[in-house]
Each structure stands twice: as structure tokens, then as C-alpha cells.
Design a protein around this motif. Structure first.
Motif, PDB file in Angstrom:
ATOM      1  N   ALA A  42      11.975  -0.055  12.545  1.00 44.66           N
ATOM      2  CA  ALA A  42      12.303   1.064  13.719  1.00 44.66           C
ATOM      3  C   ALA A  42      12.295   2.689  12.862  1.00 44.66           C
ATOM      4  O   ALA A  42      11.528   3.376  13.687  1.00 44.66           O
ATOM      5  CB  ALA A  42      13.836   1.076  14.131  1.00 44.66           C
ATOM      6  N   TRP A  43      12.627   2.763  11.669  1.00 49.86           N
ATOM      7  CA  TRP A  43      12.482   4.031  11.068  1.00 49.86           C
ATOM      8  C   TRP A  43      11.006   4.163  10.843  1.00 49.86           C
ATOM      9  O   TRP A  43      10.419   5.612  11.235  1.00 49.86           O
ATOM     10  CB  TRP A  43      13.022   3.632   9.721  1.00 49.86           C
ATOM     11  N   HIS A  44      10.127   3.323  10.723  1.00 56.49           N
ATOM     12  CA  HIS A  44       8.645   3.738  10.446  1.00 56.49           C
ATOM     13  C   HIS A  44       8.127   4.048  11.846  1.00 56.49           C
ATOM     14  O   HIS A  44       7.295   5.110  11.798  1.00 56.49           O
ATOM     15  CB  HIS A  44       8.059   2.352   9.891  1.00 56.49           C
ATOM     16  N   ARG A  45       8.382   3.438  12.821  1.00 51.59           N
ATOM     17  CA  ARG A  45       8.010   3.685  14.130  1.00 51.59           C
ATOM     18  C   ARG A  45       8.558   5.048  14.500  1.00 51.59           C
ATOM     19  O   ARG A  45       7.692   5.665  15.392  1.00 51.59           O
ATOM     20  CB  ARG A  45       8.533   2.738  15.025  1.00 51.59           C
ATOM     21  N   GLY A  46       9.707   5.340  14.352  1.00 47.38           N
ATOM     22  CA  GLY A  46      10.406   6.558  14.647  1.00 47.38           C
ATOM     23  C   GLY A  46       9.627   7.636  13.870  1.00 47.38           C
ATOM     24  O   GLY A  46       9.871   9.057  14.336  1.00 47.38           O
ATOM     25  N   HIS A  47       8.970   7.468  12.738  1.00 46.98           N
ATOM     26  CA  HIS A  47       8.415   8.546  12.194  1.00 46.98           C
ATOM     27  C   HIS A  47       6.825   8.475  12.273  1.00 46.98           C
ATOM     28  O   HIS A  47       5.887   9.357  11.605  1.00 46.98           O
ATOM     29  CB  HIS A  47       8.604   8.526  10.406  1.00 46.98           C
ATOM     30  N   GLY A  48       6.442   7.764  13.362  1.00 48.68           N
ATOM     31  CA  GLY A  48       5.155   8.048  13.817  1.00 48.68           C
ATOM     32  C   GLY A  48       4.086   6.939  13.235  1.00 48.68           C
ATOM     33  O   GLY A  48       2.973   7.256  12.954  1.00 48.68           O
ATOM     34  N   ALA A  49       4.518   6.065  12.216  1.00 48.62           N
ATOM     35  CA  ALA A  49       3.716   4.993  11.657  1.00 48.62           C
ATOM     36  C   ALA A  49       2.690   4.362  12.587  1.00 48.62           C
ATOM     37  O   ALA A  49       3.229   3.863  13.756  1.00 48.62           O
ATOM     38  CB  ALA A  49       4.338   4.239  10.673  1.00 48.62           C
ATOM     39  N   ARG A  50       1.662   4.107  12.132  1.00 47.53           N
ATOM     40  CA  ARG A  50       0.777   3.089  12.786  1.00 47.53           C
ATOM     41  C   ARG A  50       0.838   1.622  12.102  1.00 47.53           C
ATOM     42  O   ARG A  50       0.673   1.759  10.938  1.00 47.53           O
ATOM     43  CB  ARG A  50      -0.561   3.555  12.857  1.00 47.53           C
ATOM     44  N   MET A  51       1.375   0.797  12.707  1.00 44.79           N
ATOM     45  CA  MET A  51       1.515  -0.430  12.206  1.00 44.79           C
ATOM     46  C   MET A  51       0.331  -1.435  12.442  1.00 44.79           C
ATOM     47  O   MET A  51      -0.142  -1.543  13.317  1.00 44.79           O
ATOM     48  CB  MET A  51       3.059  -1.316  12.810  1.00 44.79           C
ATOM     49  N   VAL A  52       0.368  -2.329  11.241  1.00 42.04           N
ATOM     50  CA  VAL A  52      -0.636  -3.264  11.148  1.00 42.04           C
ATOM     51  C   VAL A  52      -0.152  -4.586  10.528  1.00 42.04           C
ATOM     52  O   VAL A  52       0.891  -4.436   9.741  1.00 42.04           O
ATOM     53  CB  VAL A  52      -1.896  -2.910  10.231  1.00 42.04           C
ATOM     54  N   PRO A  53      -0.614  -5.869  10.892  1.00 43.25           N
ATOM     55  CA  PRO A  53      -0.177  -7.002  10.098  1.00 43.25           C
ATOM     56  C   PRO A  53      -0.522  -7.051   8.675  1.00 43.25           C
ATOM     57  O   PRO A  53      -1.881  -6.499   8.312  1.00 43.25           O
ATOM     58  CB  PRO A  53      -0.952  -8.193  10.874  1.00 43.25           C
ATOM     59  N   PHE A  54       0.473  -7.486   7.755  1.00 46.08           N
ATOM     60  CA  PHE A  54       0.012  -7.245   6.490  1.00 46.08           C
ATOM     61  C   PHE A  54       0.983  -8.327   5.647  1.00 46.08           C
ATOM     62  O   PHE A  54       2.193  -8.126   5.860  1.00 46.08           O
ATOM     63  CB  PHE A  54      -0.238  -5.899   5.732  1.00 46.08           C
ATOM     64  N   GLY A  96       1.946   5.017   3.826  1.00 53.30           N
ATOM     65  CA  GLY A  96       1.689   3.933   4.366  1.00 53.30           C
ATOM     66  C   GLY A  96       0.487   2.863   3.471  1.00 53.30           C
ATOM     67  O   GLY A  96       0.226   3.447   2.370  1.00 53.30           O
ATOM     68  N   LEU A  97       0.291   1.758   3.812  1.00 52.53           N
ATOM     69  CA  LEU A  97      -0.643   0.903   3.049  1.00 52.53           C
ATOM     70  C   LEU A  97      -2.005   1.512   2.642  1.00 52.53           C
ATOM     71  O   LEU A  97      -2.571   1.143   1.573  1.00 52.53           O
ATOM     72  CB  LEU A  97      -0.785  -0.441   3.654  1.00 52.53           C
ATOM     73  N   GLY A  98      -2.527   2.312   3.576  1.00 53.66           N
ATOM     74  CA  GLY A  98      -3.636   2.863   3.418  1.00 53.66           C
ATOM     75  C   GLY A  98      -3.975   3.726   2.118  1.00 53.66           C
ATOM     76  O   GLY A  98      -4.742   3.463   1.182  1.00 53.66           O
ATOM     77  N   ALA A  99      -3.009   4.719   1.993  1.00 54.02           N
ATOM     78  CA  ALA A  99      -2.860   5.409   0.729  1.00 54.02           C
ATOM     79  C   ALA A  99      -2.525   4.582  -0.434  1.00 54.02           C
ATOM     80  O   ALA A  99      -3.081   4.722  -1.616  1.00 54.02           O
ATOM     81  CB  ALA A  99      -1.901   6.634   0.904  1.00 54.02           C
ATOM     82  N   ARG A 100      -1.540   3.734  -0.232  1.00 54.81           N
ATOM     83  CA  ARG A 100      -1.435   2.617  -1.575  1.00 54.81           C
ATOM     84  C   ARG A 100      -2.311   2.050  -1.806  1.00 54.81           C
ATOM     85  O   ARG A 100      -2.949   2.034  -3.108  1.00 54.81           O
ATOM     86  CB  ARG A 100      -0.216   1.701  -1.087  1.00 54.81           C
ATOM     87  N   ASP A 101      -3.425   1.649  -0.929  1.00 55.12           N
ATOM     88  CA  ASP A 101      -4.611   1.075  -1.547  1.00 55.12           C
ATOM     89  C   ASP A 101      -5.483   1.878  -2.257  1.00 55.12           C
ATOM     90  O   ASP A 101      -6.174   1.648  -3.080  1.00 55.12           O
ATOM     91  CB  ASP A 101      -5.344   0.205  -0.290  1.00 55.12           C
ATOM     92  N   SER A 102      -5.880   2.937  -1.630  1.00 57.62           N
ATOM     93  CA  SER A 102      -6.802   3.850  -2.258  1.00 57.62           C
ATOM     94  C   SER A 102      -6.196   4.533  -3.499  1.00 57.62           C
ATOM     95  O   SER A 102      -7.153   4.680  -4.700  1.00 57.62           O
ATOM     96  CB  SER A 102      -7.110   5.200  -1.330  1.00 57.62           C
ATOM     97  N   LEU A 103      -5.025   4.710  -3.643  1.00 54.76           N
ATOM     98  CA  LEU A 103      -4.354   5.260  -5.167  1.00 54.76           C
ATOM     99  C   LEU A 103      -4.563   3.861  -6.050  1.00 54.76           C
ATOM    100  O   LEU A 103      -4.983   4.255  -7.097  1.00 54.76           O
ATOM    101  CB  LEU A 103      -2.865   5.405  -4.743  1.00 54.76           C
TER     102      LEU A 103
END
Length: 373
Positions: free
Chosen positions: A19-31, A227-234
């Protein structure tokens, strides 16, 4: 450390901070079996913020385990190539769970936590890891899975000053050290490690207090959620492998360039699962090896793209993307050992086009771990 994608038919779990992620505007994906945030304001923006300030990543999908009992460290040593019995209290070690054939079941972090040995394993395969450990550890060794713990990663050059202001003393930890802290009556287990190549920390906190901690950290203007996107590129820029992509049970540690995880003394003494198979690779060499590739142009090479030397197929990309820091595409691939030398000119086929690439040392972007002044 790393994770694989989630099978489409697998029911998705939710993180304590969903809920915290969604409240901060996160786009959620299955992982890795969970709904997880892939981005908030954008992958590149979050990547760059991590490089210049501090980002908060939720890695609660990962498995937090412990083993305890008489000779727990010695018994674990039979399953991993790294030395565990000599690991000082509060010290961490990167290691691997291997098959008898030397294939990588998972990569993991091992910490001497004092009364027990703490393990952090990848979320996508944590249940397989638990089954493997239960099968091979003696009955008198207790294996505990801390399903009620969240895990937050604070990463970036300003992470230490942010965390030390909130949890005094945390900034005194150095890379690959961990210990317990008390924050406002809440116990925390903090390790100075991470998966971005930047300085940073991983903080284990009870799920009931995770939102309070996330709020306290992001209340600091130097911290933003990522999110996961930046974690992966880093992690790609840092040359760190992703389990299920760059590491699998079909890949051995020597081919993966993880020889550092095979303790020198234990290479000679053996006594760990997969030792004989790895010893052959160490002695005879590998048919293929993991390399970094700098790709010309702007088009990224993705996982699965074939790698050529002239007309000869010599390998395959396992991770790839556009590097925000270098402003060019980069990739990791397994190529024939004779094509692995730095500077070797190769080509990657992307959308029926051949992209010129050269073998590059990794990391692509230097690590900035804090090892002490």
C-alpha cells in the motif's frame, strides 16, 4: 544478488509495503512471486538519483533465513564453497549453493550473526533453497525462515549520513559488516552491502514497522523511493549477475567469473558440494565465460540476443540495457573462452541487425563501497 521473473500461473504475493508503494505512485509488476514496484518517477531519474544521493529499494521478496545449532557453520560449509567457520562475528560473505555438478542453485549472502548464521537468498528461488538446505543439513540443525521480516535497501553516496542521523552508529559499519541496532524501540538488523555498486545498507525490520521506517527514511530530502528498473540498470553497470539470467543451474561459478567466491584454501581441501566439478573447470578452463560488452550505437541488446564473431555464433547475451551513466548500451554475455579477451571485437544480433560490440572489463562503472577510511 538477484532474482528471476515470476511464472504467469503463479499467484502473486504482496509485500508488507504494498500500500505504501501504491500511495507513492509506484507502477507495480509481477516479479519473483510478488507484486513489486518497477518505478515511481522513472527508471533513469531513479538511477541517477541513486548515483548522486540515496534511494530506498524494497527487497522484502528476498528470503531471510538463519541456521543454528551445534556445528551449524561447519554443516553449512559442506554446501557452499566459501569459508563459514572462520567468519568473524558481524562479518558477511558472498557465496553460492551448488549442485554436485557445480551448477549454481542460488547466490546468497552469509553473515555470522553471533547466535546463528544468517542467510539472505533470492526471492524467486527461496523455497527451492529452503528445500535444498532442509534436505542436506542434519536434523539437529535448525533452519528458520523469517517470513515476518521486511528488507529495505538504502543505496547511494548519501546513504550513510542519512541512516546514521536516524540510527546512530549505523554509519560506522564498513562494507560487508552487519550488526543489530535499536531504532525508537524497534530492533533492526543492518548490513552495509547492496546490489547497486554504490555504498549502501540493507535493513531488516519486522513487517509491522516497515512503513514507519520507510516514512522516516524518505522524510529526508536526500532519499527517494526507487524500483526494480533502476535496481537492474545499476547492477548491470556494476557488473553484478542476476540469478535466473546470468546464473543458473546450467552455469558453474568458474564460467560465471565468480572464482573469488571459491575460497582458495577450500579449493584445495574440498569437502563442499560441487567441488570436484569446479576443480575440473579451474584446472582445465571453461568452454565459455561471462564477459562485459560495450555496444556501439543507441540500441540496447537484450537477454537472448546471439553474439557473433564474423559468421560464427560464439555466445548469447544474458543481461543487457542502456547505461544511463555511460550513455550507451552495455551487456553481459557468455562467449567462447577464445573470444573473451578484453577488446575482442564481436557483433550482437538485435532485430535482424548486427551491432558492433567489444569485450570490456567489469564493472562498467566503478564500485563505490565503503571499506573504511
Amino acid at each position: 544478488m538477484s532474482d528471476d521473473d515470476t511464472p504467469e500461473d503463479q499467484p502473486l504475493g504482496t509485500l508488507p509495503l504494498d500500500a505504501w508503494h501504491r500511495g507513492h505512485g509506484a507502477r507495480m509488476v509481477p516479479f519473483a512471486g510478488y507484486e513489486m514496484p518497477i518505478q515511481y518517477e522513472g527508471i533513469v531519474a531513479e538511477h541517477e538519483w541513486t548515483r548522486q544521493s540515496a534511494s530506498l529499494f524494497d527487497v522484502s521478496h528476498m528470503g531471510q533465513l538463519s541456521i543454528s545449532g551445534e556445528n551449524a557453520a561447519a554443516e553449512l560449509e559442506k554446501l557452499v564453497p566459501g569459508a563459514v567457520t572462520s567468519l568473524g562475528e558481524g562479518r558477511m560473505r558472498y557465496s553460492l549453493l551448488l549442485t554436485e555438478a557445480g551448477g549454481i542453485i542460488d547466490d546468497l549472502m552469509i553473515t555470522n550473526a553471533g547466535p546463528h548464521i544468517a542467510l539472505v537468498v533470492n526471492g524467486a528461488v527461496k523455497w527451492d533453497d529452503i528445500a535444498h538446505l532442509r534436505e542436506h543439513l542434519p536434523d539437529e540443525i535448525t533452519l528458520t525462515h523469517y517470513e515476518d521480516q521486511a528488507l529495505l535497501a538504502l543505496q547511494g553516496p548519501k546513504a550513510a549520513e542519512v541512516l546514521d542521523a536516524l540510527v546512530p552508529g549505523a554509519g560506522e559499519l564498513t562494507f560487508m559488516r552487519a550488526r543489530s541496532f535499536d531504532w525508537d524501540g524497534t530492533p533492526l538488523w543492518i548490513a552495509r552491502a547492496g546490489y547497486t555498486g554504490e555504498d549502501g545498507f540493507e535493513i531488516s525490520v519486522h513487517a509491522d514497522h516497515a512503513e514507519k521506517l520507510a516514512d522516516a527514511l524518505t522524510a529526508d530530502d536526500r532519499v527517494k523511493p526507487a524500483g526494480l528498473g533502476a535496481r537492474d540498470s545499476l547492477r548491470l553497470e556494476a557488473g553484478l549477475p542476476l540469478y535466473g539470467h546470468d546464473l543458473t543451474t546450467e552455469i558453474d561459478p568458474v564460467s560465471a567469473g565468480l572464482g573469488f567466491a571459491l575460497s582458495k584454501k577450500r579449493r584445495e581441501t574440498g569437502g563442499w558440494m560441487g567441488h570436484q566439478a569446479c576443480a575440473v573447470k579451474l584446472g582445465d578452463g571453461c568452454a565459455s565465460t561471462r564477459v562485459g560488452l560495450l555496444v556501439e550505437g543507441r540500441m540496447p541488446a537484450r537477454e537472448g540476443a546471439p553474439v557473433y564473431a564474423g559468421d560464427e555464433l560464439v555466445g548469447k547475451v544474458t543481461s543487457g540495457g542502456f547505461s544511463p551513466t555511460l550513455q550507451r548500451p552495455i551487456a553481459m554475455a557468455y562467449v567462447g573462452a577464445e573470444y573473451a579477451a578484453e577488446g575482442t571485437a564481436l557483433e550482437i544480433e538485435v532485430r535482424n541487425k548486427r551491432l558492433p560490440a567489444k569485450v570490456s572489463p567489469m564493472p562498467f562503472v566503478p564500485h563505490r563501497y565503503y571499506r573504511g577510511s
